[in-house]
Design a protein around this motif. Structure first.
Motif, PDB file in Angstrom:
ATOM      1  N   TYR A 315       0.843  -1.199   0.000  1.00  0.00           N
ATOM      2  CA  TYR A 315       0.000   0.000   0.000  1.00  0.00           C
ATOM      3  C   TYR A 315       0.877   1.248   0.000  1.00  0.00           C
ATOM      4  CZ  TYR A 315      -3.625   3.348   1.135  1.00  0.00           C
ATOM      5  OH  TYR A 315      -4.493   4.414   1.088  1.00  0.00           O
ATOM      6  N   HIS A 317       0.362   5.663  -1.094  1.00  0.00           N
ATOM      7  CA  HIS A 317      -0.712   6.642  -1.225  1.00  0.00           C
ATOM      8  C   HIS A 317      -1.595   6.319  -2.430  1.00  0.00           C
ATOM      9  CE1 HIS A 317      -2.865  10.380  -1.052  1.00  0.00           C
ATOM     10  NE2 HIS A 317      -2.672  10.503  -2.335  1.00  0.00           N
ATOM     11  N   GLY A 318      -2.862   6.123  -2.177  1.00  0.00           N
ATOM     12  CA  GLY A 318      -3.794   5.893  -3.273  1.00  0.00           C
ATOM     13  C   GLY A 318      -4.224   4.456  -3.433  1.00  0.00           C
ATOM     14  N   GLY A 319      -3.471   3.520  -2.874  1.00  0.00           N
ATOM     15  CA  GLY A 319      -3.925   2.135  -2.980  1.00  0.00           C
ATOM     16  C   GLY A 319      -2.794   1.135  -2.941  1.00  0.00           C
ATOM     17  N   SER A 320      -3.188  -0.132  -3.054  1.00  0.00           N
ATOM     18  CA  SER A 320      -2.223  -1.216  -3.000  1.00  0.00           C
ATOM     19  C   SER A 320      -1.695  -1.475  -4.412  1.00  0.00           C
ATOM     20  CB  SER A 320      -2.917  -2.466  -2.455  1.00  0.00           C
ATOM     21  OG  SER A 320      -2.015  -3.522  -2.349  1.00  0.00           O
TER      22      SER A 320
END
Lengths: 391, 262
Positions: A315, A317-320
């Motif tokens: 993960y 910033h913004g997602g995995s």
């Protein structure tokens, strides 16, 4: 007993009855003893009080997704194979506090966590696991950022290796060049021999400390037939591997097959439960968790085992980054067998077979490599070349 | 220096058994430090005294199962700066979401003497289906240590250490022996959300999924293992259809096996 000069590389004979004395000699020197013992239907690694705690008369049967503890009637002490635990449980524990901090007079004070220097003797370390320890040594002790906690544990360890007298259903150390005979990284290495009238160990000295300990035990020089019996034991084990993996150009093979349809197939089976990474003796990834008390006056930082099979692991910033099981399994296997070589100069797989046995659905890393090798994809833009387009 | 006002905490109950909010009272040693840091402004299980909102932190227990509650949750949301749904009812619809698989009118006509008095919704649904939820704490019931962690993290303005991976990671960190691989005991751990401390496998039992599906649960893959261990279609419907029956992918998985039953 004949007195012989014990130096590194010499072989001696230790009778079965002397195992107690080995334990006593190590305890006398202040070592905590850890090794195999039977608990909860498996042979685990735990703290041992004496040689009586060893899994005498026990063995195991293993296949993909299945482990069964079985009794055996020959009184073998080390007659089993790699089990659910690995030595990283002690050398790289699942949860470690790194530091604490307390608020005081508008500032805060950091309390350092001193590296744990408890002397520990590891009893019954197999060759695959010796290699796994060497792999983790490279991870934690090389380069600019060495891990002082791991270093303290390693500097205070004594290793009594055991050469394997049988191979497990999921073992493939021969393919990985990591066994079944312990070649280095031990203080003493034992081969267990059971004959009709006798039960003894051939002991090889690996270090001066190993020689000192052995010198305190009743021992004598090995005879030709005893050494031959030890060699034959290991040779038979090498012939009986439950699994095989062809490692020829394995790095290139995996680098050229990032988009192989096999990754989708295995992802359909994979539970992303992370058991493979937990049981793997080389997997070293951790997360850090900062915890605070309710008043915000005390804080602690903990390091815990983590896994590349979790969503949080990648993960940012913004997602995995690795949102799908396919990308996670591919990352794990490609790291283990290919990128590890670029990163640390060795394979990350020692062929212990734990990831196969302890995968609830029995995904088999040797089978996955085979499937890709049997129907490889052509690298982009070069039907027969490597990833750079060279043929 | 003027004394800083303590943040106000409110606890709300919807369709539930009260077990999760009682976890707050069950915090024992942590309860006194907690009330030192936070004003318990509305918590009917603990006190009849109600301090008016708005509230800094609302803990919401229970699912939405009546038209009245479907209205009330919006009032709670409006009165709350930060809203945390606690427990399987609030995060997945709870055991009462078993109605979601059938016609609720049939239940009402069988259970109640005067069915026309019952004003209920056809489905029991989690809070997040109705209003924005800032954080979900899973479990039936929730783990009180995790609750303290969530409140502590809120007070310090940090992210709570509440992971969403499988129970297996927690189980392996504890050094447990896998009950499924070593004993052949069916276990939902590989598909279940962590948080309980792997209690059942630690006592040689299979996990039965109190915390609902984990972040990337492969229920279909796990069902094959269960079938290999002797589970039939009816067993599989049962195991996915408990406290988190309405949470995906457990919802779909139980329906798949239900269709194979007949």
């Amino acid at each position: 007993m004949t007195e012989i000069a014990l130096t590194v590389g010499t072989h001696s004979v230790l009778e079965r009855a002397s195992l107690d004395k080995l334990f006593a000699a190590l305890s006398k020197r202040g070592f905590r003893l850890v090794g195999p013992t039977v608990r909860d239907g498996a042979i685990v690694y735990d703290e041992l009080k004496s040689a009586a705690d060893l899994p005498v008369g026990w063995t195991d049967e293993q296949k993909g997704g299945t482990y069964r503890l079985k009794s055996r009637n020959d009184g073998a002490v080390f007659g089993y194979t790699a089990g659910p635990h690995s030595w990283k449980k002690f050398l790289h524990p699942p949860a470690v506090r790194l530091w604490q901090a307390d608020r005081a007079d508008g500032a805060f004070e950091i309390k350092e966590e001193k590296p744990d220097a408890q002397k520990t003797a590891f009893i019954g370390v197999r060759s695959c696991d010796l290699h796994a320890i060497a792999v983790q040594d490279k991870v934690f002790l090389n380069g600019r950022y060495l891990d002082p906690y791991y270093q303290a544990r390693r500097e205070n360890s004594f290793i009594a290796a055991i050469n394997c007298s049988q191979a497990g259903g999921t073992c493939f150390c021969v393919s990985m060049g990591t066994g079944p005979k312990a070649a280095s990284g031990f203080d003493l290495a034992l081969t267990e021999i059971r004959e009709q009238e006798r039960h003894y160990f051939v002991a090889e000295v690996g270090t001066e400390l190993g020689a000192e300990i052995l010198a305190e035990l009743p021992h004598r020089e090995v005879e030709g037939h005893e050494k031959a019996a030890a060699d034959e034991t290991v040779a038979k084990t090498a012939q009986a591997m439950g699994r095989q993996m062809d490692t020829t150009n394995i790095k290139e093979l995996l680098y050229q097959n990032y988009e192989h349809p096999r990754w989708d197939q295995v992802a359909g089976r994979c539970l992303t439960c992370a058991n493979c990474t937990m049981v793997c003796p080389t997997c070293f990834c951790t997360t850090v968790e900062d915890v605070t008390d309710l008043k915000g006056e005390h804080a602690e930082r903990w390091q815990k085992w983590d896994s590349c099979f979790t969503r949080d692991f990648s993960y940012i910033h913004g997602g995995s980054i690795r949102a799908t099981p396919k990308t996670r399994y591919r990352q794990w296997m490609t790291h283990k067998l290919a990128t590890w070589i670029d990163q640390f100069g060795t394979s990350g797989c020692v062929g212990c077979g734990r990831c196969i046995t302890w995968c609830p659905v029995g995904i088999d890393i040797t089978e996955e490599v085979r499937a890709i090798r049997e129907a490889p994809q052509s690298p982009k833009g070069s039907p027969t070349g490597d990833k750079h387009g060279n043929t | 220096m003027a004394k800083k006002q303590k943040p106000k905490l409110a606890v709300w109950k919807f369709a539930s058994c009260d077990g999760c909010q009682l976890s707050l009272l069950d915090c024992e040693d942590q309860l006194l430090p907690l009330v030192g840091q936070i004003e318990i402004a509305n918590f009917p299980e603990a006190s009849r005294a109600v301090v008016k909102g708005p509230y800094d932190l609302s803990l919401v227990e229970g699912s939405i199962s009546t038209p009245h509650d479907a209205e009330r949750i919006h009032q709670v949301r409006r009165a709350s700066k930060f809203l945390v749904a606690i427990g399987a009812c609030a995060t997945a619809g709870g055991i009462q979401a078993l109605r979601n698989f059938v016609d609720v009118k049939d239940f009402v006509s069988i259970v109640y003497a005067t069915p026309e008095y019952i004003d209920t919704l056809t489905k029991s649904t989690p809070i997040a289906e109705h209003v924005k939820v800032d954080f979900e704490l899973r479990g039936c019931p929730i783990n009180k240590e995790q609750l303290v962690e969530v409140i502590g993290a809120f007070l310090q303005g940090r992210k709570p250490n509440v992971r969403q991976h499988s129970v297996c990671i927690e189980c392996k960190r504890r050094g447990n022996i896998c009950v499924m691989v070593a004993h052949g005991t069916p276990c939902l751990g590989p598909a279940t959300h962590t948080g309980c401390g792997a209690i059942c496998p630690s006592y040689d039992r299979g996990c039965y999924g109190c915390y609902g599906p984990m972040e990337s649960a492969n229920a279909g893959g796990l069902s094959l293992v269960w079938e290999g261990l002797g589970a039939n279609q009816s067993d599989l419907v049962q195991i996915y259809r408990t406290f988190n029956a309405y949470a995906e992918p457990f919802y779909t998985e139980s329906r798949i096996h239900e269709s194979k039953e007949h």
